[in-house]
Design a protein around this motif. Structure first.
Motif, mmCIF file in Angstrom:
data_model
loop_
_atom_site.group_PDB
_atom_site.id
_atom_site.type_symbol
_atom_site.label_atom_id
_atom_site.label_comp_id
_atom_site.label_asym_id
_atom_site.label_seq_id
_atom_site.Cartn_x
_atom_site.Cartn_y
_atom_site.Cartn_z
ATOM 1 N N ALA A 81 2.252 125.563 19.737
ATOM 2 C CA ALA A 81 1.740 126.398 18.647
ATOM 3 C C ALA A 81 0.921 125.565 17.665
ATOM 4 C CB ALA A 81 2.897 127.083 17.930
ATOM 5 N N CYS B 177 8.702 120.657 11.649
ATOM 6 C CA CYS B 177 8.669 120.806 13.109
ATOM 7 C C CYS B 177 9.874 120.080 13.672
ATOM 8 C CB CYS B 177 7.387 120.244 13.703
ATOM 9 S SG CYS B 177 7.295 120.412 15.514
ATOM 10 N N THR C 179 -2.570 125.087 18.885
ATOM 11 C CA THR C 179 -3.422 126.239 18.583
ATOM 12 C C THR C 179 -3.936 126.172 17.154
ATOM 13 O OG1 THR C 179 -2.206 127.618 20.164
ATOM 14 C CG2 THR C 179 -3.500 128.754 18.485
ATOM 15 N N ALA D 2 8.315 129.636 20.367
ATOM 16 C CA ALA D 2 7.817 128.797 19.287
ATOM 17 C C ALA D 2 8.579 129.083 18.005
ATOM 18 C CB ALA D 2 6.326 129.044 19.072
ATOM 19 N N TRP D 3 9.019 128.005 17.358
ATOM 20 C CA TRP D 3 9.726 128.024 16.072
ATOM 21 C C TRP D 3 11.127 128.616 16.157
ATOM 22 C CZ3 TRP D 3 6.781 124.697 14.107
ATOM 23 C CH2 TRP D 3 5.390 124.787 14.218
ATOM 24 N N SER E 105 6.860 124.966 20.056
ATOM 25 C CA SER E 105 6.349 124.786 18.697
ATOM 26 C C SER E 105 5.211 123.773 18.682
ATOM 27 C CB SER E 105 7.475 124.334 17.761
ATOM 28 O OG SER E 105 8.500 125.307 17.695
#
Length: 261
Positions: free
Chosen positions: A153, A234, A156, A178-179, A150
């Protein structure tokens, strides 16, 4: 029960003094219903807070020195010794030390903040602690878990490197998508004999905008998350439901109740 979604513990960290340096741990013993040992054990009161050592209760972080408003804290290199209760702070090529369980030791640390952080102070800084209390951002005693995928991500999204320690987590996990951590609410993680129940997503504040290496406030991660995902979350909080020892590189498994046929 069936097991799925293996991952590993990529790092273990604690924060003995709220707002000060993280400390990497090779291993740790977790106890049922508790935080990591000595995690947020102390806080630096920023003006009268009303905290009662004899009857400790949760207080919002704005009662203390904190990274969200006091980014210069990230420039301090601190370490805490469990055996001696001594906190050492390095700053501007100088060093101050104090036993946080003695009046003289606390006074030495308080004097350091009085002399070096006067623009941020609302009143005399005071070292606070209470037996068994943690100055966490939430009232419950939990372990914070950060998914490194994450964080990647987020890099990005913001278009630049994001140091994982911006999120000041206790356990950093590699091997999840991710996530994926958001899909684990209510589920149980196993790390060896340890069991942790994921209970809450972590809403991020402006503290994650502070670079833990340079102490600069250089990006707006919560805003970027809101723009992209309509949330500023997060990581997750988990409660320790079975204690035990964990170490870096330990495998993490998600337990799922097997449906009855």
């Amino acid at each position: 029960m069936k097991q799925q979604n293996s991952a590993t513990v990529a790092g273990i960290y604690r924060y003995p003094v709220k707002g000060l340096s993280p400390e990497a741990l090779d291993n740790v013993t977790l106890q049922e219903g508790q935080t990591l040992p000595a995690d947020r054990r102390y806080a630096i009161e920023n003006g009268p807070s009303g905290f009662d050592q004899a009857d400790p209760k949760y207080f919002p972080k704005n009662r203390f020195l904190m990274l969200m408003r006091n980014e210069r804290l990230a420039a301090l290199q601190s370490r805490y010794n469990d055996g001696s209760n001594v906190l050492t702070i390095g700053y501007n090529n100088a060093e101050v030390r104090g036993d946080l369980e003695t009046p003289d030791g606390r006074a030495a640390i308080e004097t350091f903040f009085t002399e070096n952080f006067s623009p941020e102070l609302k009143g005399p800084p005071k070292i606070l602690s209470a037996q068994g209390h943690s100055f966490s951002d939430v009232a419950a005693k939990v372990v914070s878990i950060i998914n490194l995928a994450s964080v990647a991500a987020i890099e990005t999204i913001v278009g630049q490197p994001v140091h994982p320690l911006r999120f000041r987590g206790n356990l950093y996990v590699s091997g999840w998508a991710a996530w994926q951590e958001f899909d684990l609410l209510g589920k149980v993680l196993t790390i060896g004999s340890v069991r942790l129940k994921v209970v809450k997503r972590i809403v991020r504040c402006a503290a994650v905008n502070i670079d833990p290496v340079t102490a600069e406030r250089g990006m707006n991660i919560p805003h970027a998350l809101m723009q992209m995902f309509d949330h500023a979350d997060c990581g997750v909080y988990a409660e320790v439901i079975t204690g035990g020892d964990i170490k870096a590189d330990d495998s993490i498994t998600v337990l799922e109740e097997q449906r009855l046929l």
